[in-house]
Scaffold this motif. Structure first.
Motif, PDB file in Angstrom:
ATOM      1  N   GLY A  45       0.815  -1.210   0.000  1.00 56.57           N
ATOM      2  CA  GLY A  45       0.000   0.000   0.000  1.00 56.57           C
ATOM      3  C   GLY A  45       0.846   1.256   0.000  1.00 56.57           C
ATOM      4  N   ILE A  46       1.919   1.233   0.762  1.00 59.03           N
ATOM      5  CA  ILE A  46       2.816   2.389   0.813  1.00 59.03           C
ATOM      6  C   ILE A  46       3.501   2.587  -0.534  1.00 59.03           C
ATOM      7  N   THR A  47       3.945   1.493  -1.161  1.00 61.16           N
ATOM      8  CA  THR A  47       4.622   1.631  -2.451  1.00 61.16           C
ATOM      9  C   THR A  47       3.656   2.117  -3.525  1.00 61.16           C
ATOM     10  N   GLU A  48       2.392   1.684  -3.452  1.00 56.00           N
ATOM     11  CA  GLU A  48       1.399   2.169  -4.417  1.00 56.00           C
ATOM     12  C   GLU A  48       1.156   3.663  -4.226  1.00 56.00           C
ATOM     13  N   GLU A  49       1.104   4.114  -2.977  1.00 49.34           N
ATOM     14  CA  GLU A  49       0.907   5.540  -2.710  1.00 49.34           C
ATOM     15  C   GLU A  49       2.072   6.354  -3.249  1.00 49.34           C
TER      16      GLU A  49
END
Length: 64
Positions: A45-49
């Motif tokens: 999720g952090i990498t997608e953000e």
């Protein structure tokens, strides 16, 4: 992890059996699996953000 080897893994399994007993090991395995899954989900999720923040074209696609 490659430095542990087979004898080290056997020692770890035996220590876990002695400390927790055979009835608790499945519970511990499930809890560890859930924890790893949640960690992987949060990291993805952090990498997608970060990808969305660095790619302004995605921003316009969402707004339209």
């Amino acid at each position: 992890m490659s430095n542990i080897g087979v004898p080290g893994l056997i020692l770890i399994v035996l220590a876990a059996l002695i400390l927790f007993g055979p009835s608790k090991l499945p519970e511990l395995g499930r809890a560890a699996g859930r924890t790893l899954k949640e960690f992987k989900d949060s990291v993805s999720g952090i990498t997608e953000e970060k990808k969305e923040a660095s790619d302004p074209s995605r921003e316009t696609e969402r707004k339209s």
